[in-house]
Design a protein around this motif. Structure first.
Motif, PDB file in Angstrom:
ATOM      1  N   THR A 135      48.708  37.179  43.909  1.00 32.69           N
ATOM      2  CA  THR A 135      48.839  38.634  43.975  1.00 32.69           C
ATOM      3  C   THR A 135      50.273  39.043  44.325  1.00 32.69           C
ATOM      4  OG1 THR A 135      46.574  38.658  44.781  1.00 32.69           O
ATOM      5  CG2 THR A 135      47.815  40.692  45.026  1.00 32.69           C
ATOM      6  N   GLY A 140      47.620  43.145  41.168  1.00 28.17           N
ATOM      7  CA  GLY A 140      46.455  42.571  41.828  1.00 28.17           C
ATOM      8  C   GLY A 140      45.468  42.128  40.765  1.00 28.17           C
ATOM      9  N   SER A 141      44.558  43.062  40.406  1.00 28.00           N
ATOM     10  CA  SER A 141      43.524  42.741  39.413  1.00 28.00           C
ATOM     11  C   SER A 141      44.124  42.239  38.108  1.00 28.00           C
ATOM     12  CB  SER A 141      42.709  44.002  39.101  1.00 28.00           C
ATOM     13  OG  SER A 141      42.152  44.522  40.271  1.00 28.00           O
ATOM     14  N   LEU A 144      44.844  38.487  37.471  1.00 24.03           N
ATOM     15  CA  LEU A 144      43.718  37.547  37.365  1.00 24.03           C
ATOM     16  C   LEU A 144      42.915  37.737  36.071  1.00 24.03           C
ATOM     17  CD1 LEU A 144      42.247  37.652  41.014  1.00 24.03           C
ATOM     18  CD2 LEU A 144      43.569  35.807  39.967  1.00 24.03           C
ATOM     19  N   TRP A 178      48.664  39.888  50.668  1.00 28.65           N
ATOM     20  CA  TRP A 178      47.265  39.434  50.600  1.00 28.65           C
ATOM     21  C   TRP A 178      47.117  37.935  50.465  1.00 28.65           C
ATOM     22  CZ3 TRP A 178      43.852  42.536  52.331  1.00 28.65           C
ATOM     23  CH2 TRP A 178      44.126  43.899  52.309  1.00 28.65           C
ATOM     24  N   VAL A 179      48.248  37.207  50.366  1.00 24.99           N
ATOM     25  CA  VAL A 179      48.132  35.753  50.188  1.00 24.99           C
ATOM     26  C   VAL A 179      47.528  35.132  51.450  1.00 24.99           C
ATOM     27  CG1 VAL A 179      49.403  33.608  49.829  1.00 24.99           C
ATOM     28  CG2 VAL A 179      50.055  35.689  48.576  1.00 24.99           C
ATOM     29  N   SER A 180      46.365  34.510  51.290  1.00 24.75           N
ATOM     30  CA  SER A 180      45.698  33.864  52.426  1.00 24.75           C
ATOM     31  C   SER A 180      46.526  32.669  52.893  1.00 24.75           C
ATOM     32  CB  SER A 180      44.300  33.391  52.014  1.00 24.75           C
ATOM     33  OG  SER A 180      43.523  34.502  51.636  1.00 24.75           O
ATOM     34  N   GLN A 226      37.402  39.642  58.025  1.00 25.39           N
ATOM     35  CA  GLN A 226      37.981  38.293  57.948  1.00 25.39           C
ATOM     36  C   GLN A 226      39.310  38.244  58.703  1.00 25.39           C
ATOM     37  OE1 GLN A 226      37.802  36.368  54.040  1.00 25.39           O
ATOM     38  NE2 GLN A 226      36.204  37.779  53.433  1.00 25.39           N
ATOM     39  N   LEU A 229      41.369  35.124  59.182  1.00 26.95           N
ATOM     40  CA  LEU A 229      42.122  34.616  58.029  1.00 26.95           C
ATOM     41  C   LEU A 229      43.529  35.191  58.052  1.00 26.95           C
ATOM     42  CD1 LEU A 229      42.370  33.241  55.214  1.00 26.95           C
ATOM     43  CD2 LEU A 229      41.421  35.344  54.231  1.00 26.95           C
ATOM     44  N   ALA A 380      35.173  42.651  52.930  1.00 25.18           N
ATOM     45  CA  ALA A 380      36.445  42.138  52.413  1.00 25.18           C
ATOM     46  C   ALA A 380      36.216  41.219  51.206  1.00 25.18           C
ATOM     47  CB  ALA A 380      37.189  41.386  53.515  1.00 25.18           C
ATOM     48  N   ILE A 383      36.499  42.243  47.480  1.00 23.43           N
ATOM     49  CA  ILE A 383      37.835  42.474  46.898  1.00 23.43           C
ATOM     50  C   ILE A 383      38.577  41.143  46.735  1.00 23.43           C
ATOM     51  CG2 ILE A 383      40.082  43.574  47.376  1.00 23.43           C
ATOM     52  CD1 ILE A 383      38.424  45.774  48.859  1.00 23.43           C
ATOM     53  N   CYS A 387      38.633  41.792  42.658  1.00 21.38           N
ATOM     54  CA  CYS A 387      37.644  42.849  42.957  1.00 21.38           C
ATOM     55  C   CYS A 387      36.393  42.572  42.140  1.00 21.38           C
ATOM     56  CB  CYS A 387      38.182  44.213  42.518  1.00 21.38           C
ATOM     57  SG  CYS A 387      39.442  44.870  43.597  1.00 21.38           S
ATOM     58  N   ASP A 389      34.410  44.533  40.715  1.00 26.75           N
ATOM     59  CA  ASP A 389      34.318  45.358  39.500  1.00 26.75           C
ATOM     60  C   ASP A 389      35.092  44.711  38.332  1.00 26.75           C
ATOM     61  OD1 ASP A 389      34.822  48.309  41.496  1.00 26.75           O
ATOM     62  OD2 ASP A 389      35.577  46.311  41.928  1.00 26.75           O
ATOM     63  N   ILE A 390      36.345  44.308  38.617  1.00 26.76           N
ATOM     64  CA  ILE A 390      37.163  43.755  37.522  1.00 26.76           C
ATOM     65  C   ILE A 390      36.662  42.365  37.129  1.00 26.76           C
ATOM     66  CG2 ILE A 390      38.991  42.786  39.003  1.00 26.76           C
ATOM     67  CD1 ILE A 390      39.856  44.630  35.894  1.00 26.76           C
ATOM     68  N   LEU A 393      34.215  42.706  34.481  1.00 26.83           N
ATOM     69  CA  LEU A 393      34.787  42.924  33.140  1.00 26.83           C
ATOM     70  C   LEU A 393      35.228  41.602  32.523  1.00 26.83           C
ATOM     71  CD1 LEU A 393      37.022  46.099  33.707  1.00 26.83           C
ATOM     72  CD2 LEU A 393      34.670  45.966  32.872  1.00 26.83           C
TER      73      LEU A 393
HETATM   74  C1  FAD Z   1      40.281  38.791  52.183  1.00 27.58           C
HETATM   75  C2  FAD Z   1      41.196  38.669  50.988  1.00 27.58           C
HETATM   76  C3  FAD Z   1      41.786  37.450  50.682  1.00 27.58           C
HETATM   77  C4  FAD Z   1      42.677  37.355  49.608  1.00 27.58           C
HETATM   78  N1  FAD Z   1      43.297  36.146  49.367  1.00 27.58           N
HETATM   79  C5  FAD Z   1      44.245  36.058  48.390  1.00 27.58           C
HETATM   80  C6  FAD Z   1      44.964  34.839  48.176  1.00 27.58           C
HETATM   81  O1  FAD Z   1      44.725  33.821  48.817  1.00 27.58           O
HETATM   82  N2  FAD Z   1      45.937  34.839  47.234  1.00 27.58           N
HETATM   83  C7  FAD Z   1      46.249  35.917  46.488  1.00 27.58           C
HETATM   84  O2  FAD Z   1      47.140  35.835  45.664  1.00 27.58           O
HETATM   85  N3  FAD Z   1      45.557  37.099  46.647  1.00 27.58           N
HETATM   86  C8  FAD Z   1      44.575  37.178  47.578  1.00 27.58           C
HETATM   87  N4  FAD Z   1      43.875  38.359  47.772  1.00 27.58           N
HETATM   88  C9  FAD Z   1      44.209  39.499  46.929  1.00 27.58           C
HETATM   89  C10 FAD Z   1      43.094  39.848  45.940  1.00 27.58           C
HETATM   90  O3  FAD Z   1      42.983  38.860  44.959  1.00 27.58           O
HETATM   91  C11 FAD Z   1      43.447  41.237  45.382  1.00 27.58           C
HETATM   92  O4  FAD Z   1      43.332  42.159  46.457  1.00 27.58           O
HETATM   93  C12 FAD Z   1      42.538  41.620  44.247  1.00 27.58           C
HETATM   94  O5  FAD Z   1      42.817  40.857  43.114  1.00 27.58           O
HETATM   95  C13 FAD Z   1      42.652  43.106  43.900  1.00 27.58           C
HETATM   96  O6  FAD Z   1      43.989  43.491  43.733  1.00 27.58           O
HETATM   97  P1  FAD Z   1      44.530  44.801  44.456  1.00 27.58           P
HETATM   98  O7  FAD Z   1      44.171  44.710  45.896  1.00 27.58           O
HETATM   99  O8  FAD Z   1      45.979  44.907  44.118  1.00 27.58           O
HETATM  100  O9  FAD Z   1      43.726  45.994  43.842  1.00 27.58           O
HETATM  101  P2  FAD Z   1      44.055  46.728  42.442  1.00 27.58           P
HETATM  102  O10 FAD Z   1      44.229  45.725  41.368  1.00 27.58           O
HETATM  103  O11 FAD Z   1      45.147  47.702  42.675  1.00 27.58           O
HETATM  104  O12 FAD Z   1      42.700  47.501  42.180  1.00 27.58           O
HETATM  105  C14 FAD Z   1      42.399  48.767  42.783  1.00 27.58           C
HETATM  106  C15 FAD Z   1      41.084  49.286  42.200  1.00 27.58           C
HETATM  107  O13 FAD Z   1      41.226  49.511  40.797  1.00 27.58           O
HETATM  108  C16 FAD Z   1      40.218  48.804  40.072  1.00 27.58           C
HETATM  109  N5  FAD Z   1      40.814  48.303  38.820  1.00 27.58           N
HETATM  110  C17 FAD Z   1      41.990  47.657  38.685  1.00 27.58           C
HETATM  111  N6  FAD Z   1      42.207  47.339  37.396  1.00 27.58           N
HETATM  112  C18 FAD Z   1      41.148  47.788  36.704  1.00 27.58           C
HETATM  113  C19 FAD Z   1      40.768  47.759  35.327  1.00 27.58           C
HETATM  114  N7  FAD Z   1      41.543  47.184  34.394  1.00 27.58           N
HETATM  115  N8  FAD Z   1      39.591  48.297  34.982  1.00 27.58           N
HETATM  116  C20 FAD Z   1      38.788  48.860  35.911  1.00 27.58           C
HETATM  117  N9  FAD Z   1      39.080  48.920  37.222  1.00 27.58           N
HETATM  118  C21 FAD Z   1      40.248  48.397  37.614  1.00 27.58           C
HETATM  119  C22 FAD Z   1      39.801  47.658  40.989  1.00 27.58           C
HETATM  120  O14 FAD Z   1      38.489  47.211  40.703  1.00 27.58           O
HETATM  121  C23 FAD Z   1      39.925  48.298  42.362  1.00 27.58           C
HETATM  122  O15 FAD Z   1      38.743  49.000  42.666  1.00 27.58           O
HETATM  123  C24 FAD Z   1      42.963  38.483  48.806  1.00 27.58           C
HETATM  124  C25 FAD Z   1      42.338  39.697  49.100  1.00 27.58           C
HETATM  125  C26 FAD Z   1      41.472  39.803  50.167  1.00 27.58           C
HETATM  126  C27 FAD Z   1      40.821  41.134  50.444  1.00 27.58           C
END
Ligand code: FAD
Length: 399
Positions: A135, A140-141, A144, A178-180, A226, A229, A380, A383, A387, A389-390, A393
């Protein structure tokens, strides 16, 4: 344990490993998780005198990783994996994730199959702590969602780029807070961009020792659930690694994102079955003690019926999570099943924890009781690792 394990395939040895892990979860992981959750400053979670290091050390001493090695029957390895994950998740899901991602660099070194990388990053008894750095602040989403149209869009601007310079890669940019294990990791499994003209598809995976010149970290992240973490940003300012530390190149990047997501999501499924089970067990025990209207609340029909529904939800999630992990151990993982396990089990953990909180009444909201923490931890997870939701998809593309 209050829920009988109806898995008829388990051997005596597997049951023994489950029971030893349960003891570790009950005596070490759960109390540490509660202690770490209560710390106001997330920096204290990783302070030199933190109980977290005791958990890491005792986990190493348990030697559970020896069941992952060469020569172990993949079915046996998968059964041990799901039993162990469920127990440690039952103890504390944040600690479970921390221990899980710690092994990422070792896993990639073995996948690369080069003895010098295995020696450097996955030597027996290694005390390296890994992380999975995907991330980015702006991604974020989308980083992946490997099967969505944006994945090869060159207009997407990545935040972390590796450029080949002779026999080295030079890494510039950053990964998100957000990197664990972000502020405690000694090695990153870095998912970065090599060829921005291909969008995310032009990515690569590098093993990056985090004591190299040019690496710096952010502050540990303060968050809702969490809390045990550790999470935090990693910055790369012209960090140089040998070219052979780039273990996946652009040609395989999308496939590797799919493989890792499929593996990690299946782990998440089994871990959050543990959280759902913990919430159910607490609620059942409380319902037998708490007296209202002259009878334990368990005797009131609506509470009894609610508990049976929670029990059924935990068992359904457990069946799915275990089946997916067994499948993944014998065939190339099919991502839609891993995603089904992750999204269903994390949602179940949240729903069961929420019902448990209702059964605890006002006490469920109090920090003196265990339920509000489980609810935050489960929230937590919806997400984490994508997430829900994504992920739906991404999985739907395979239907
Ligand atoms: C406890 C925890 C541990 C984590 N550990 C790691 C880790 O070890 N390494 C790492 O790299 N990351 C890690 N993450 C990050 C996690 O992978 C991201 O938070 C996640 O991928 C979502 O990205 P974002 O938070 O930027 O949300 P965003 O991508 O900004 O999403 C925001 C909202 O928009 C929606 N959305 C986004 N794109 C779309 C789309 N195309 N269509 C429909 N809806 C959409 C999402 O569903 C969400 O509701 C961790 C997160 C948490 C909470």
């Amino acid at each position: 344990m209050t829920i009988t394990d109806i898995d008829v395939g388990l051997t005596d040895e597997e049951r023994d490993i489950r029971d030893v892990t349960h003891k570790f979860a009950e005596e070490v992981v759960r109390p540490a998780g509660i202690e770490l959750d209560r710390l106001a400053d997330p920096a204290d979670v990783v302070a030199a005198d933190s109980v977290l290091w005791n958990v890491f050390e005792k986990h190493r001493q348990l030697g559970l990783s020896e069941f992952e090695g060469d020569g172990v029957d993949p079915i046996v390895a998968a059964r041990i994996r799901y039993l162990v994950n469920e127990e440690i998740g039952w103890g504390d899901s944040g600690i479970s994730v921390s221990l899980g991602v710690a092994g990422f660099p070792g896993m990639f070194a073995k996948l690369a199959g080069r003895p010098e990388l295995v020696e450097r990053f996955a030597a027996p008894g290694s005390k390296e702590i890994g992380c999975w750095a995907v991330t980015e602040p702006d991604h974020g989403s989308d980083s992946l969602a490997f099967d969505q149209p944006h994945f090869d869009d060159p207009k997407i601007r990545p935040n972390c780029i590796a450029t080949l310079d002779g026999d080295q890669y030079v890494i510039r940019g950053q990964k998100a807070a957000w990197v664990s294990n972000g502020t405690i990791a000694t090695v990153a499994t870095l998912f970065c961009t090599i060829d921005p003209s291909q969008g995310f598809k032009g990515g690569g995976v590098a093993l990056v020792p985090l004591d190299l010149p040019g690496v710096s970290r952010g502050k540990p992240l303060d968050k809702l659930g969490q809390r045990a973490l550790n999470q935090g940003e990693i910055f790369f300012d012209d960090v140089r690694i040998p070219a052979d530390y780039m273990v996946v190149g652009t040609e395989a990047y999308s496939a590797i994102v799919e493989m890792v997501l499929a593996t990690a999501n299946a782990y998440m499924g089994t871990t959050f079955v543990g959280v759902a089970r913990a919430a159910f067990e607490h609620a059942l025990a409380y319902s037998r003690e708490r007296v209202q209207g002259g009878a334990p609340i368990f005797q009131h029909q609506n509470v009894k019926a609610k508990l049976f529904r929670m029990f059924s939800q935990v068992e359904a999630a457990r069946s799915l999570a275990r089946r997916v992990m067994l499948f993944n151990s014998t065939q190339p993982p099919q991502i839609e099943y891993s995603i089904a396990s992750k999204t269903f089990c994390t949602q179940t953990a949240f729903d069961v924890a929420s019902q448990a909180l209702q059964i605890f009444g006002g006490n469920g909201l109090s920090r003196e009781y265990p339920i509000e923490k489980l609810l935050r931890d489960a929230r937590a997870s919806m997400i984490e690792d994508g997430c829900n939701d994504i992920l739906g998809l991404v999985g739907a593309e395979k239907l």
